[in-house]
Design a protein around this motif. Structure first.
Motif, short mmCIF file in Angstrom:
data_model
loop_
_atom_site.label_atom_id
_atom_site.label_comp_id
_atom_site.label_asym_id
_atom_site.label_seq_id
_atom_site.Cartn_x
_atom_site.Cartn_y
_atom_site.Cartn_z
N LEU A 104 18.68 30.41 35.12
CA LEU A 104 17.90 31.65 35.22
C LEU A 104 18.60 32.81 34.52
O LEU A 104 18.21 33.96 34.69
CB LEU A 104 17.69 32.01 36.70
CG LEU A 104 16.84 31.06 37.51
CD1 LEU A 104 16.90 31.43 38.99
CD2 LEU A 104 15.41 31.06 37.01
N ASN A 105 19.65 32.51 33.75
CA ASN A 105 20.46 33.55 33.10
C ASN A 105 21.11 34.47 34.12
O ASN A 105 21.35 35.64 33.86
CB ASN A 105 19.64 34.36 32.08
CG ASN A 105 19.11 33.49 30.97
OD1 ASN A 105 19.87 32.73 30.37
ND2 ASN A 105 17.81 33.55 30.73
N GLY A 106 21.35 33.93 35.30
CA GLY A 106 21.98 34.69 36.37
C GLY A 106 23.46 34.39 36.45
O GLY A 106 24.03 33.69 35.60
N SER A 107 24.08 34.92 37.50
CA SER A 107 25.52 34.70 37.67
C SER A 107 25.86 34.67 39.15
O SER A 107 25.07 35.10 40.00
CB SER A 107 26.31 35.82 36.99
OG SER A 107 26.05 37.06 37.64
N ILE A 108 27.06 34.18 39.44
CA ILE A 108 27.58 34.18 40.80
C ILE A 108 29.06 34.52 40.74
O ILE A 108 29.77 34.03 39.86
CB ILE A 108 27.33 32.84 41.53
CG1 ILE A 108 27.78 32.93 42.99
CG2 ILE A 108 27.98 31.68 40.79
CD1 ILE A 108 27.28 31.79 43.86
N GLU A 109 29.48 35.38 41.64
CA GLU A 109 30.89 35.76 41.75
C GLU A 109 31.35 35.48 43.17
O GLU A 109 30.57 35.61 44.11
CB GLU A 109 31.07 37.25 41.45
CG GLU A 109 30.72 37.65 40.04
CD GLU A 109 30.72 39.16 39.86
OE1 GLU A 109 31.26 39.88 40.72
OE2 GLU A 109 30.18 39.61 38.85
N VAL A 110 32.62 35.13 43.30
CA VAL A 110 33.19 34.84 44.60
C VAL A 110 34.30 35.83 44.88
O VAL A 110 35.19 36.02 44.06
CB VAL A 110 33.78 33.41 44.65
CG1 VAL A 110 34.33 33.11 46.03
CG2 VAL A 110 32.75 32.40 44.24
N GLY A 111 34.21 36.46 46.04
CA GLY A 111 35.28 37.32 46.51
C GLY A 111 35.77 36.73 47.82
O GLY A 111 34.97 36.38 48.68
N SER A 112 37.07 36.55 47.94
CA SER A 112 37.58 35.96 49.16
C SER A 112 39.03 36.34 49.36
O SER A 112 39.77 36.49 48.39
CB SER A 112 37.46 34.43 49.10
OG SER A 112 37.93 33.86 50.30
N GLU A 113 39.39 36.48 50.61
CA GLU A 113 40.76 36.72 50.98
C GLU A 113 41.06 35.76 52.12
O GLU A 113 40.30 35.70 53.09
CB GLU A 113 40.92 38.16 51.45
CG GLU A 113 42.28 38.74 51.19
CD GLU A 113 42.28 40.22 51.52
OE1 GLU A 113 43.01 40.59 52.45
OE2 GLU A 113 41.56 40.98 50.85
N GLU A 114 42.12 34.98 51.98
CA GLU A 114 42.43 34.02 53.05
C GLU A 114 42.54 34.74 54.38
O GLU A 114 43.17 35.78 54.50
CB GLU A 114 43.73 33.28 52.74
CG GLU A 114 43.51 32.15 51.74
CD GLU A 114 44.71 31.26 51.60
OE1 GLU A 114 44.99 30.48 52.54
OE2 GLU A 114 45.37 31.35 50.56
#
Length: 136
Positions: A104-114
């Motif tokens: 879909l010409n989209g994106s995904i980003e992941v933000g995480s802190e243990e």
């Protein structure tokens, strides 16, 4: 069986995108299910936020689970990679999410802190380019 996890949703506006509805449903189902499974039983929460932006829609799914270790973040979209125990997942959910979003010409980003949960942010353009000639 269900889990004792609080789910909150904040989805204002008209988040209309050109897509196959079942594919977007699959993206959201995978992200929300993963967040619910990661959140601690009893004190867990999942927050789903949506925003309509110029030319697209942003959706964020955040939980208060254990987070994703830094050394695993690059692999979570790889087919069959899972952090779950045997018999608890095939490791395809995030791969499917990634493939649908990129189609879909989209994106995904992941933000995480243990120890402080994870947040997946999805961006999808409202419309898909049609009739474009392939690059030579």
């Amino acid at each position: 069986t269900g889990r004792d996890v609080r789910v909150e949703a904040d989805l204002p506006g008209e988040g209309v995108v050109e897509c196959v509805p079942e594919e977007i449903l699959q993206v959201l189902t995978n992200l929300i299910q993963n967040a619910i499974e990661a959140a601690p039983e009893g004190s867990g929460w999942v927050r789903i936020r949506g925003a309509v932006e110029d030319g697209g829609v942003t959706l964020a799914v955040k939980d208060n689970g254990p987070g994703i270790p830094r050394d695993q973040r690059d692999r979570i979209f790889t087919p069959f990679y899972t952090t779950k125990g045997p018999g608890q997942g095939m490791g395809l959910g995030l791969t499917i999410v990634w493939r649908v979003l990129h189609s879909l010409n989209g994106s995904i980003e992941v933000g995480s802190e243990e120890g402080a949960g994870a947040e997946f942010v999805v961006r999808i353009p409202r419309s898909q380019a049609r009739g474009r000639e392939p690059a030579a």
